[in-house]
Scaffold this motif. Structure first.
Motif, mmCIF file in Angstrom:
data_model
loop_
_atom_site.group_PDB
_atom_site.id
_atom_site.type_symbol
_atom_site.label_atom_id
_atom_site.label_comp_id
_atom_site.label_asym_id
_atom_site.label_seq_id
_atom_site.Cartn_x
_atom_site.Cartn_y
_atom_site.Cartn_z
ATOM 1 N N GLU A 88 0.809 -1.225 0.000
ATOM 2 C CA GLU A 88 0.000 0.000 0.000
ATOM 3 C C GLU A 88 0.841 1.272 0.000
ATOM 4 O O GLU A 88 0.412 2.313 0.498
ATOM 5 C CB GLU A 88 -0.965 -0.001 1.187
ATOM 6 C CG GLU A 88 -1.965 -1.146 1.153
ATOM 7 C CD GLU A 88 -3.007 -1.065 2.265
ATOM 8 O OE1 GLU A 88 -2.872 -0.209 3.154
ATOM 9 O OE2 GLU A 88 -3.971 -1.851 2.219
ATOM 10 N N LEU B 297 -0.693 4.601 -1.348
ATOM 11 C CA LEU B 297 -1.627 5.331 -0.486
ATOM 12 C C LEU B 297 -0.932 6.410 0.342
ATOM 13 O O LEU B 297 -1.602 7.250 0.948
ATOM 14 C CB LEU B 297 -2.369 4.360 0.440
ATOM 15 C CG LEU B 297 -3.248 3.304 -0.244
ATOM 16 C CD1 LEU B 297 -3.986 2.469 0.793
ATOM 17 C CD2 LEU B 297 -4.235 3.949 -1.209
ATOM 18 N N GLU C 204 -4.948 -11.127 -3.386
ATOM 19 C CA GLU C 204 -4.501 -10.035 -2.514
ATOM 20 C C GLU C 204 -4.197 -8.791 -3.329
ATOM 21 O O GLU C 204 -4.569 -7.674 -2.946
ATOM 22 C CB GLU C 204 -3.252 -10.462 -1.737
ATOM 23 C CG GLU C 204 -2.754 -9.399 -0.766
ATOM 24 C CD GLU C 204 -1.513 -9.812 -0.012
ATOM 25 O OE1 GLU C 204 -1.201 -9.173 1.018
ATOM 26 O OE2 GLU C 204 -0.838 -10.771 -0.456
ATOM 27 N N SER D 288 -7.361 -7.095 -4.479
ATOM 28 C CA SER D 288 -8.036 -6.403 -3.368
ATOM 29 C C SER D 288 -7.374 -5.058 -3.080
ATOM 30 O O SER D 288 -8.057 -4.078 -2.746
ATOM 31 C CB SER D 288 -8.031 -7.279 -2.112
ATOM 32 O OG SER D 288 -6.724 -7.403 -1.581
ATOM 33 N N LYS D 289 -6.055 -4.980 -3.216
ATOM 34 C CA LYS D 289 -5.349 -3.710 -3.002
ATOM 35 C C LYS D 289 -5.696 -2.707 -4.106
ATOM 36 O O LYS D 289 -5.854 -1.502 -3.843
ATOM 37 C CB LYS D 289 -3.841 -3.930 -2.976
ATOM 38 C CG LYS D 289 -3.362 -4.854 -1.866
ATOM 39 C CD LYS D 289 -3.627 -4.282 -0.483
ATOM 40 C CE LYS D 289 -3.050 -5.207 0.582
ATOM 41 N NZ LYS D 289 -3.297 -4.700 1.958
ATOM 42 N N CYS D 290 -5.839 -3.194 -5.329
ATOM 43 C CA CYS D 290 -6.226 -2.313 -6.440
ATOM 44 C C CYS D 290 -7.649 -1.792 -6.241
ATOM 45 O O CYS D 290 -7.933 -0.616 -6.520
ATOM 46 C CB CYS D 290 -6.114 -3.055 -7.772
ATOM 47 S SG CYS D 290 -4.412 -3.407 -8.271
ATOM 48 N N LYS E 270 -9.066 -1.328 -3.396
ATOM 49 C CA LYS E 270 -8.970 -0.343 -2.319
ATOM 50 C C LYS E 270 -8.511 1.007 -2.861
ATOM 51 O O LYS E 270 -9.051 2.061 -2.487
ATOM 52 C CB LYS E 270 -7.999 -0.843 -1.240
ATOM 53 C CG LYS E 270 -7.895 0.067 -0.031
ATOM 54 C CD LYS E 270 -7.022 -0.568 1.042
ATOM 55 C CE LYS E 270 -6.954 0.313 2.289
ATOM 56 N NZ LYS E 270 -6.147 -0.321 3.369
ATOM 57 N N LYS F 26 -11.372 2.663 -4.792
ATOM 58 C CA LYS F 26 -12.381 3.214 -3.896
ATOM 59 C C LYS F 26 -11.929 4.535 -3.288
ATOM 60 O O LYS F 26 -12.752 5.380 -2.941
ATOM 61 C CB LYS F 26 -12.711 2.209 -2.794
ATOM 62 C CG LYS F 26 -13.536 1.012 -3.284
ATOM 63 C CD LYS F 26 -13.864 0.064 -2.144
ATOM 64 C CE LYS F 26 -14.730 -1.083 -2.623
ATOM 65 N NZ LYS F 26 -15.049 -2.054 -1.530
ATOM 66 N N ARG F 27 -10.624 4.706 -3.182
ATOM 67 C CA ARG F 27 -10.078 5.939 -2.605
ATOM 68 C C ARG F 27 -9.763 6.988 -3.670
ATOM 69 O O ARG F 27 -9.165 8.022 -3.380
ATOM 70 C CB ARG F 27 -8.826 5.630 -1.786
ATOM 71 C CG ARG F 27 -9.121 4.756 -0.567
ATOM 72 C CD ARG F 27 -7.984 4.813 0.419
ATOM 73 N NE ARG F 27 -8.259 3.991 1.598
ATOM 74 C CZ ARG F 27 -7.482 3.930 2.667
ATOM 75 N NH1 ARG F 27 -6.374 4.657 2.708
ATOM 76 N NH2 ARG F 27 -7.787 3.154 3.687
#
Length: 402
Positions: A73, A76, A96, A99-101, A103, A106-107
């Motif tokens: 991350e 971020l 995994e 899921s980080k992508c 996230k 979404k941000r």
């Protein structure tokens, strides 16, 4: 220490600059001599913070992130208004990574698939991407048209990269590409800046602290406080990355509180990569430490205890223009420090400036003016001498310890 970074502009259809791809460079040769992706990206992130990113740029910085850095991350750390996260073409996505992508999406982060070819097979990543960078050297004319046709119904824009001729540029526009990059427009230009050496072993000490079971911000702050390079980088970070851009920072502890332990670990990992070699402490750094401690001790003596952090930072940063090979105004431009600290360092007549002047006059043996200033703040010469030698001893101990 000189630092280098190359950037190549990315244009929109009207040939306005949309952003810049940032690339690691070892020197002015305009080639990278590092073949480890994690190291190269970490170099770009560190050097980009110091040289280019002020947290208020109107242009995006396109940065290649490895699979490991995305899973950790690291993107971020930076504002979604500043960077485009480029996903390397050789990444094999797993659950995994996806899921980080998600996230990041979404941000509000922009995701771009780098060096895209028609045979790319990871549909999940294509669906998550905002930009597909189509390599004009790796794809034939028919393949480039097929990519547009195949993915035109996706919520994605296409970037034509490695454009080398006007013919290719006109072709890309005609086919529906939105962004353009390549030697036809401009080769990557190398920008040089100056980094500040960190006191040897400080990073190892900090890494140990941030991964301990009982993290103590006060202990971490003490280590950073004793290192002008770490102080400067931390203050730049709080303004350049995705934390507290409009917030004035009053102390090292204040900056650490904004970051939090998770982001602090990421930041230290990036800096660690950039400081693999132990370097000798520069005499200017020692002088900065002496000035910081001396102004702090004088503030205590003069009963300005509530503002000691301001006094220390003013002394510590008083040579930051020389250390970064720039003007004081430019060096402070990206630091979210208190207004009184900034005004003092820029020469405004403040109470901190009066104390700093005493330090500078003592340093230069300017006895005539020193006597006048000592009287103005009611401190005698003997006390000043004791404070000076205490500051030297403290700075020497800091350098020997770390």
């Amino acid at each position: 220490m000189n630092i280098f970074i190359a950037r190549q502009p990315i244009f929109d259809r009207n040939l306005n600059v949309f952003g810049y791809e940032l690339l690691y460079r070892s020197d002015f040769e305009n080639i990278s001599k590092i073949f480890n992706g994690d190291v190269a990206t970490s170099m770009v992130l560190n050097n980009g913070i110091l040289m280019l990113n002020d947290g208020k740029s109107e242009k995006y910085s396109f940065i290649n992130f490895t699979k490991k850095l995305i899973i950790d991350e690291v993107p971020l750390l930076f504002s979604n208004e500043d960077i485009v996260v480029e996903i390397l073409e050789n990444i094999i996505p797993d659950e995994e990574f996806i899921s980080k992508c998600i996230k990041m999406k979404k941000r509000g982060y922009i995701l771009a698939l780098d060096d895209f070819v028609l045979s790319y097979e990871y549909e999940d990543l294509i669906k998550l991407s905002d930009i597909i960078k189509v390599d004009f050297l790796l794809n034939s004319r028919s393949e480039r048209k097929e990519i547009i046709k195949k993915y035109s119904n996706y919520n994605v824009k296409f970037l034509a990269e490695k454009i080398e001729t006007n013919e290719e540029f006109e072709e890309a526009k005609s086919d529906g590409y939105s962004f353009f990059q390549g030697y036809f427009f401009e080769k990557p230009s190398v920008i040089s800046g100056k980094d500040i050496d960190i006191i040897p072993t400080n990073l190892f000490k900090l890494i140990d602290m941030v991964y301990s079971k009982d993290v103590n911000y006060n202990d971490i702050a003490k280590v950073i406080k004793n290192d002008v390079a770490l102080t400067y980088k931390l203050l730049r970070l709080t303004n350049s990355v995705n934390f507290g851009k409009s917030q004035e920072i009053s102390s090292i502890n204040h900056a650490l509180t904004f970051l939090g332990i998770k982001e602090l670990r990421k930041w230290l990992s990036i800096i660690m990569v950039n400081n693999i070699d132990n370097k000798k402490t520069d005499e200017l750094i020692k002088i900065s430490l002496i000035r910081g401690r001396m102004t702090e001790l004088l503030a205590e003596k003069l009963k300005f205890s509530s503002e000691n952090n301001d006094f220390f930072l003013v002394g510590l940063l008083s040579l930051i223009d020389t250390l970064t090979n720039t003007t004081m105004e430019e060096a402070l431009r990206y630091l979210p420090i208190n207004l009184i600290i900034k005004e003092t360092l820029l020469g405004k007549d403040t109470i901190i400036k009066k104390v700093l002047n005493i330090v500078l006059m003592y340093e230069k043996n300017d006895w005539n003016n020193l006597e006048f200033f000592c009287k103005s703040v009611k401190i005698n010469f003997e006390e000043l001498t004791k404070i000076y030698y205490k500051s030297i001893k403290w700075a020497d101990n800091v350098i020997m310890e770390y």
